[in-house]
Design a protein around this motif. Sequence first.
Motif, PDB file in Angstrom:
ATOM      1  N   ALA A 159       0.855  -1.185   0.000  1.00 43.68           N
ATOM      2  CA  ALA A 159       0.000   0.000   0.000  1.00 43.68           C
ATOM      3  C   ALA A 159       0.892   1.236   0.000  1.00 43.68           C
ATOM      4  N   ILE A 160       0.701   2.091  -0.992  1.00 40.91           N
ATOM      5  CA  ILE A 160       1.419   3.370  -1.065  1.00 40.91           C
ATOM      6  C   ILE A 160       0.442   4.425  -0.582  1.00 40.91           C
ATOM      7  N   VAL A 161       0.752   5.024   0.573  1.00 39.16           N
ATOM      8  CA  VAL A 161      -0.219   5.844   1.281  1.00 39.16           C
ATOM      9  C   VAL A 161       0.358   7.224   1.564  1.00 39.16           C
ATOM     10  N   ASP A 162      -0.358   8.256   1.156  1.00 35.37           N
ATOM     11  CA  ASP A 162       0.074   9.625   1.428  1.00 35.37           C
ATOM     12  C   ASP A 162       0.043   9.892   2.933  1.00 35.37           C
ATOM     13  N   PHE A 163       1.039  10.612   3.430  1.00 36.83           N
ATOM     14  CA  PHE A 163       1.090  10.920   4.859  1.00 36.83           C
ATOM     15  C   PHE A 163      -0.117  11.737   5.286  1.00 36.83           C
ATOM     16  N   SER A 164      -0.457  12.760   4.513  1.00 38.44           N
ATOM     17  CA  SER A 164      -1.487  13.714   4.906  1.00 38.44           C
ATOM     18  C   SER A 164      -2.715  13.546   4.027  1.00 38.44           C
ATOM     19  N   MET A 165      -3.764  12.931   4.593  1.00 37.87           N
ATOM     20  CA  MET A 165      -5.014  12.721   3.862  1.00 37.87           C
ATOM     21  C   MET A 165      -6.199  13.059   4.752  1.00 37.87           C
ATOM     22  N   PRO A 166      -7.357  13.347   4.149  1.00 34.79           N
ATOM     23  CA  PRO A 166      -8.559  13.560   4.963  1.00 34.79           C
ATOM     24  C   PRO A 166      -8.969  12.300   5.708  1.00 34.79           C
ATOM     25  N   ARG A 167      -9.595  12.488   6.864  1.00 30.60           N
ATOM     26  CA  ARG A 167     -10.264  11.458   7.662  1.00 30.60           C
ATOM     27  C   ARG A 167      -9.314  10.529   8.418  1.00 30.60           C
ATOM     28  N   MET A 168      -8.117  10.295   7.916  1.00 31.17           N
ATOM     29  CA  MET A 168      -7.154   9.462   8.627  1.00 31.17           C
ATOM     30  C   MET A 168      -5.796   9.659   7.970  1.00 31.17           C
ATOM     31  N   THR A 169      -4.758   9.918   8.759  1.00 28.98           N
ATOM     32  CA  THR A 169      -3.432  10.104   8.171  1.00 28.98           C
ATOM     33  C   THR A 169      -2.869   8.776   7.681  1.00 28.98           C
ATOM     34  N   GLY A 170      -1.858   8.871   6.814  1.00 24.92           N
ATOM     35  CA  GLY A 170      -1.187   7.674   6.338  1.00 24.92           C
ATOM     36  C   GLY A 170      -0.573   6.874   7.465  1.00 24.92           C
ATOM     37  N   VAL A 171      -0.057   7.567   8.483  1.00 22.71           N
ATOM     38  CA  VAL A 171       0.545   6.881   9.627  1.00 22.71           C
ATOM     39  C   VAL A 171      -0.512   6.071  10.371  1.00 22.71           C
ATOM     40  N   GLU A 172      -1.690   6.638  10.544  1.00 23.58           N
ATOM     41  CA  GLU A 172      -2.760   5.903  11.211  1.00 23.58           C
ATOM     42  C   GLU A 172      -3.217   4.713  10.372  1.00 23.58           C
ATOM     43  N   VAL A 173      -3.267   4.886   9.058  1.00 23.60           N
ATOM     44  CA  VAL A 173      -3.603   3.753   8.181  1.00 23.60           C
ATOM     45  C   VAL A 173      -2.591   2.628   8.379  1.00 23.60           C
ATOM     46  N   ALA A 174      -1.306   2.975   8.402  1.00 25.08           N
ATOM     47  CA  ALA A 174      -0.264   1.966   8.611  1.00 25.08           C
ATOM     48  C   ALA A 174      -0.453   1.256   9.943  1.00 25.08           C
ATOM     49  N   ARG A 175      -0.764   2.012  10.976  1.00 28.64           N
ATOM     50  CA  ARG A 175      -0.956   1.417  12.310  1.00 28.64           C
ATOM     51  C   ARG A 175      -2.143   0.466  12.317  1.00 28.64           C
ATOM     52  N   ARG A 176      -3.230   0.856  11.681  1.00 23.72           N
ATOM     53  CA  ARG A 176      -4.421   0.010  11.662  1.00 23.72           C
ATOM     54  C   ARG A 176      -4.191  -1.250  10.827  1.00 23.72           C
ATOM     55  N   ILE A 177      -3.442  -1.132   9.746  1.00 22.86           N
ATOM     56  CA  ILE A 177      -3.119  -2.311   8.930  1.00 22.86           C
ATOM     57  C   ILE A 177      -2.345  -3.318   9.767  1.00 22.86           C
ATOM     58  N   ARG A 178      -1.424  -2.836  10.608  1.00 22.81           N
ATOM     59  CA  ARG A 178      -0.656  -3.728  11.471  1.00 22.81           C
ATOM     60  C   ARG A 178      -1.543  -4.376  12.535  1.00 22.81           C
ATOM     61  N   GLU A 179      -2.543  -3.641  13.007  1.00 21.29           N
ATOM     62  CA  GLU A 179      -3.395  -4.138  14.079  1.00 21.29           C
ATOM     63  C   GLU A 179      -4.302  -5.278  13.622  1.00 21.29           C
ATOM     64  N   TYR A 180      -4.628  -5.338  12.321  1.00 25.78           N
ATOM     65  CA  TYR A 180      -5.614  -6.340  11.886  1.00 25.78           C
ATOM     66  C   TYR A 180      -5.211  -7.790  12.121  1.00 25.78           C
ATOM     67  N   PRO A 181      -4.081  -8.348  11.819  1.00 29.80           N
ATOM     68  CA  PRO A 181      -3.031  -7.776  10.991  1.00 29.80           C
ATOM     69  C   PRO A 181      -3.201  -8.225   9.539  1.00 29.80           C
ATOM     70  N   LEU A 182      -2.732  -7.398   8.628  1.00 29.79           N
ATOM     71  CA  LEU A 182      -2.664  -7.766   7.219  1.00 29.79           C
ATOM     72  C   LEU A 182      -1.204  -8.017   6.873  1.00 29.79           C
ATOM     73  N   GLN A 183      -0.976  -8.703   5.792  1.00 28.47           N
ATOM     74  CA  GLN A 183       0.393  -8.937   5.328  1.00 28.47           C
ATOM     75  C   GLN A 183       0.878  -7.820   4.411  1.00 28.47           C
ATOM     76  N   THR A 184       0.077  -6.779   4.286  1.00 35.24           N
ATOM     77  CA  THR A 184       0.398  -5.656   3.403  1.00 35.24           C
ATOM     78  C   THR A 184       1.560  -4.843   3.954  1.00 35.24           C
ATOM     79  N   GLU A 185       2.551  -4.581   3.101  1.00 31.75           N
ATOM     80  CA  GLU A 185       3.635  -3.665   3.462  1.00 31.75           C
ATOM     81  C   GLU A 185       3.212  -2.242   3.091  1.00 31.75           C
ATOM     82  N   VAL A 186       3.574  -1.276   3.931  1.00 32.49           N
ATOM     83  CA  VAL A 186       3.125   0.099   3.730  1.00 32.49           C
ATOM     84  C   VAL A 186       4.299   1.018   3.420  1.00 32.49           C
ATOM     85  N   LEU A 187       4.127   1.814   2.359  1.00 36.32           N
ATOM     86  CA  LEU A 187       5.064   2.882   2.018  1.00 36.32           C
ATOM     87  C   LEU A 187       4.361   4.200   2.277  1.00 36.32           C
TER      88      LEU A 187
END
Length: 209
Positions: A51-79
């Motif tokens: 997942a290529i995720v912009d740091f600054s986005m509406p509704r949830m930052t890229g950093v929060e997206v990365a954190r939530r992906i880890r919490e699930y957990p998914l095998q997706t690597e985040v950039l």
Amino acid sequence: MKSFLIADDHEAVRSGLRAVLEQRADWEVVAEANDGSKALTAAIENRPHVAIVDFSMPRMTGVEVARRIREYPLQTEVLIFTVHNSGLLAQQAFEAGARAFLAKSDANKLLLAAVDSLLVHKRFCTESCRNELNGGPGGDADGHRGLTPREQLVVKLVAEGYSNKGISAILNLSVKTTEAHRAAAMRKLDVNSTAGLVRYAVRARLVEA
């Protein structure tokens, strides 16, 4: 086939990234999102390799997206993809579970290298980013005089000319919280003006002179 999610609130950026990625015959963009909440949903539904995720986005930052992906957990690597080439942002990204951090200004020459690293589960960070993470030559030896990472980042953005409102939008904070971080930094640094913060940021190499 390697699958990708692209999340950025600018359609032109998403189109550019898709064009670069799909130059590889065995790479496929399976989802796009224009805000953080949709990015997380798309990651859960599609389970992309990267997942290529912009740091600054509406509704949830890229950093929060990365954190939530880890919490699930998914095998997706985040950039984490950002206009701000900052070791402080990179530190937040890595602590949240992202494995790559790339400034948009470096995308043309480094995006494919970053993705190749992620596909073999290796961290990717540019040399300038690594220097900042390690304190950098001539960095502030006393840990930025007691500033927290978030306070350092606020000071950096102040020095780059952003208003409290602009900083709040970038960091997905309330203006009141941004003002509190700024006031705490000024107190710790014993300065009473924006100019004082800028002088400190230059001296501590949070920004270039």
